[in-house]
Design an enzyme around this catalytic site. Structure first.
Site, PDB file in Angstrom:
ATOM      1  N   GLY A 156       3.763  -1.124   8.741  1.00 30.77           N
ATOM      2  CA  GLY A 156       3.032  -1.929   9.725  1.00 30.77           C
ATOM      3  C   GLY A 156       3.329  -3.404   9.564  1.00 30.77           C
ATOM      4  N   TYR A 214      -2.618  -6.580  16.801  1.00 26.24           N
ATOM      5  CA  TYR A 214      -2.788  -5.735  15.610  1.00 26.24           C
ATOM      6  C   TYR A 214      -3.995  -4.797  15.775  1.00 26.24           C
ATOM      7  CZ  TYR A 214      -3.239  -4.748  10.565  1.00 26.24           C
ATOM      8  OH  TYR A 214      -3.331  -4.148   9.326  1.00 26.24           O
ATOM      9  N   ILE A 249       0.834  -1.205   0.000  1.00 21.90           N
ATOM     10  CA  ILE A 249       0.000   0.000   0.000  1.00 21.90           C
ATOM     11  C   ILE A 249       0.875   1.263   0.000  1.00 21.90           C
ATOM     12  CG2 ILE A 249      -1.679   1.305   1.380  1.00 21.90           C
ATOM     13  CD1 ILE A 249      -2.767  -1.434   2.377  1.00 21.90           C
TER      14      ILE A 249
HETATM   15  P1  NDP Z   1       3.248  -5.100   3.491  1.00 25.26           P
HETATM   16  O1  NDP Z   1       3.512  -6.213   4.433  1.00 25.26           O
HETATM   17  O2  NDP Z   1       3.111  -5.345   2.026  1.00 25.26           O
HETATM   18  O3  NDP Z   1       4.320  -3.916   3.701  1.00 25.26           O
HETATM   19  C1  NDP Z   1       4.610  -3.427   4.986  1.00 25.26           C
HETATM   20  C2  NDP Z   1       5.546  -2.256   4.862  1.00 25.26           C
HETATM   21  O4  NDP Z   1       5.865  -1.791   6.192  1.00 25.26           O
HETATM   22  C3  NDP Z   1       6.866  -2.629   4.189  1.00 25.26           C
HETATM   23  O5  NDP Z   1       7.312  -1.553   3.414  1.00 25.26           O
HETATM   24  C4  NDP Z   1       7.774  -2.839   5.402  1.00 25.26           C
HETATM   25  O6  NDP Z   1       9.138  -2.664   5.135  1.00 25.26           O
HETATM   26  C5  NDP Z   1       7.274  -1.744   6.319  1.00 25.26           C
HETATM   27  N1  NDP Z   1       7.703  -1.951   7.704  1.00 25.26           N
HETATM   28  C6  NDP Z   1       7.345  -2.952   8.532  1.00 25.26           C
HETATM   29  N2  NDP Z   1       7.968  -2.817   9.718  1.00 25.26           N
HETATM   30  C7  NDP Z   1       8.738  -1.695   9.639  1.00 25.26           C
HETATM   31  C8  NDP Z   1       9.606  -1.026  10.513  1.00 25.26           C
HETATM   32  N3  NDP Z   1       9.864  -1.462  11.770  1.00 25.26           N
HETATM   33  N4  NDP Z   1      10.223   0.104  10.095  1.00 25.26           N
HETATM   34  C9  NDP Z   1      10.014   0.565   8.850  1.00 25.26           C
HETATM   35  N5  NDP Z   1       9.196  -0.038   7.949  1.00 25.26           N
HETATM   36  C10 NDP Z   1       8.568  -1.150   8.346  1.00 25.26           C
HETATM   37  O7  NDP Z   1       1.932  -4.415   4.069  1.00 25.26           O
HETATM   38  P2  NDP Z   1       0.718  -3.668   3.367  1.00 25.26           P
HETATM   39  O8  NDP Z   1       1.171  -2.825   2.258  1.00 25.26           O
HETATM   40  O9  NDP Z   1      -0.351  -4.661   3.181  1.00 25.26           O
HETATM   41  O10 NDP Z   1       0.260  -2.749   4.597  1.00 25.26           O
HETATM   42  C11 NDP Z   1       0.641  -1.383   4.728  1.00 25.26           C
HETATM   43  C12 NDP Z   1      -0.155  -0.791   5.880  1.00 25.26           C
HETATM   44  O11 NDP Z   1      -1.546  -0.939   5.615  1.00 25.26           O
HETATM   45  C13 NDP Z   1       0.107  -1.487   7.220  1.00 25.26           C
HETATM   46  O12 NDP Z   1       0.098  -0.531   8.249  1.00 25.26           O
HETATM   47  C14 NDP Z   1      -1.080  -2.431   7.329  1.00 25.26           C
HETATM   48  O13 NDP Z   1      -1.356  -2.728   8.665  1.00 25.26           O
HETATM   49  C15 NDP Z   1      -2.170  -1.606   6.688  1.00 25.26           C
HETATM   50  N6  NDP Z   1      -3.312  -2.369   6.184  1.00 25.26           N
HETATM   51  C16 NDP Z   1      -3.158  -3.406   5.320  1.00 25.26           C
HETATM   52  C17 NDP Z   1      -4.252  -4.101   4.862  1.00 25.26           C
HETATM   53  C18 NDP Z   1      -4.151  -5.253   3.923  1.00 25.26           C
HETATM   54  O14 NDP Z   1      -5.153  -5.950   3.736  1.00 25.26           O
HETATM   55  N7  NDP Z   1      -3.024  -5.492   3.279  1.00 25.26           N
HETATM   56  C19 NDP Z   1      -5.612  -3.746   5.302  1.00 25.26           C
HETATM   57  C20 NDP Z   1      -5.662  -2.619   6.189  1.00 25.26           C
HETATM   58  C21 NDP Z   1      -4.543  -1.981   6.614  1.00 25.26           C
HETATM   59  P3  NDP Z   1      10.074  -3.939   4.688  1.00 25.26           P
HETATM   60  O15 NDP Z   1       9.753  -4.226   3.246  1.00 25.26           O
HETATM   61  O16 NDP Z   1      11.447  -3.451   4.869  1.00 25.26           O
HETATM   62  O17 NDP Z   1       9.668  -5.084   5.584  1.00 25.26           O
END
Ligand code: NDP
Length: 218
Positions: A79, A142, A16
């Site tokens: 996240g 979460y 996202i």
């Molecule tokens: P992904 O798992 O595809 O991506 C997660 C992103 O967060 C990655 O860029 C990851 O970096 C980064 N990240 C995780 N931990 C850290 C950290 N400690 N410091 C910096 N960056 C970090 O997730 P989504 O794109 O699906 O989700 C994005 C957001 O949307 C999240 O907050 C999620 O909770 C929320 N969301 C998602 C939904 C879904 O259905 N997918 C629904 C509703 C909300 P890296 O690549 O380095 O791990």
């Protein structure tokens, strides 16, 4: 107007966050993303940051400010999930998810607020989740972190809303990313049964909401 504005999206290397960054680039903003690994989309500056570490967040902001200028729009998107039922959930499962999803937003927004106050303009957008509003079995960590963002944003507007700074929470339903791809097929099918549209949404559909919230119209 968008050409003068600097946007920082956390976790912009995939999912996202990446789609949000792409949309801001297409709308002519100056865009930076944080990534622990990989790179953001073409046209965006990628800086390294771990949102659980305040010094790392500070260094990332400093780099963005020096390269692009003060950050006017911040999207706290990074996240993680560590799903398991309550009785099996360890202290670390709980703490690490809250430290990333809620604590990460705190660190990033606190750092961004200084520049926004100086500019008397800012847009804070926090990516929560439908799970934070409805709850979900196996996601106490979460859901707590994601519903916490609602109280965070509401309090932030009461502190900073008089200075041209808005704060909004976007709570997407299930979106097609690595996070949902990791769910077992039966779980994905179960979720879809309860979604009126019968499908997960795409990251770009979330991005459209976020770019609107960053605009003067919001
Ligand atoms: P992904 O798992 O595809 O991506 C997660 C992103 O967060 C990655 O860029 C990851 O970096 C980064 N990240 C995780 N931990 C850290 C950290 N400690 N410091 C910096 N960056 C970090 O997730 P989504 O794109 O699906 O989700 C994005 C957001 O949307 C999240 O907050 C999620 O909770 C929320 N969301 C998602 C939904 C879904 O259905 N997918 C629904 C509703 C909300 P890296 O690549 O380095 O791990």
């Amino acid at each position: 107007m968008s050409a003068d504005r600097v946007v920082l999206v956390t976790g912009g290397n995939r999912g996202i966050g990446r789609a949000i960054a792409e949309r801001f680039v297409a709308e002519g903003y100056k865009v930076a993303v944080t990534a622990r690994s990989g790179e953001g989309p073409e046209g965006a500056l990628t800086v390294r940051a771990d949102v659980t570490d305040a010094a790392s967040v500070d260094a990332a902001f400093t780099e963005v400010e020096q390269t692009l200028g003060p950050v006017g729009v911040v999207v706290a998107n990074a996240g993680i999930t560590k799903d398991t039922l309550l009785l099996r959930m360890t202290e670390d499962d709980f703490d690490s998810v809250v430290a990333t999803n809620l604590g990460g937003a705190f660190r990033v927004v606190k750092r961004a607020a200084k520049g926004m106050l100086r500019a008397r303009w800012g847009r804070v957008i926090l990516i929560s989740s439908v799970v934070g509003l409805y709850g979900s079995p196996g996601q106490i960590n979460y859901a707590s972190s994601k519903s916490g963002l609602v109280g965070f944003a509401r309090s932030l507007t009461r502190e900073l809303g008089g200075r041209g700074i808005t704060a909004n929470v976007v709570a997407p339903g299930f979106i097609e990313t690595d996070m949902t791809a990791a769910l077992p097929d039966e779980t994905q099918a179960d979720y879809k049964k309860n979604i009126p549209a019968g499908r997960f949404a795409t990251p770009d559909e979330v991005a459209g909401v976020v770019t609107w919230l960053a605009s003067d119209a919001a």
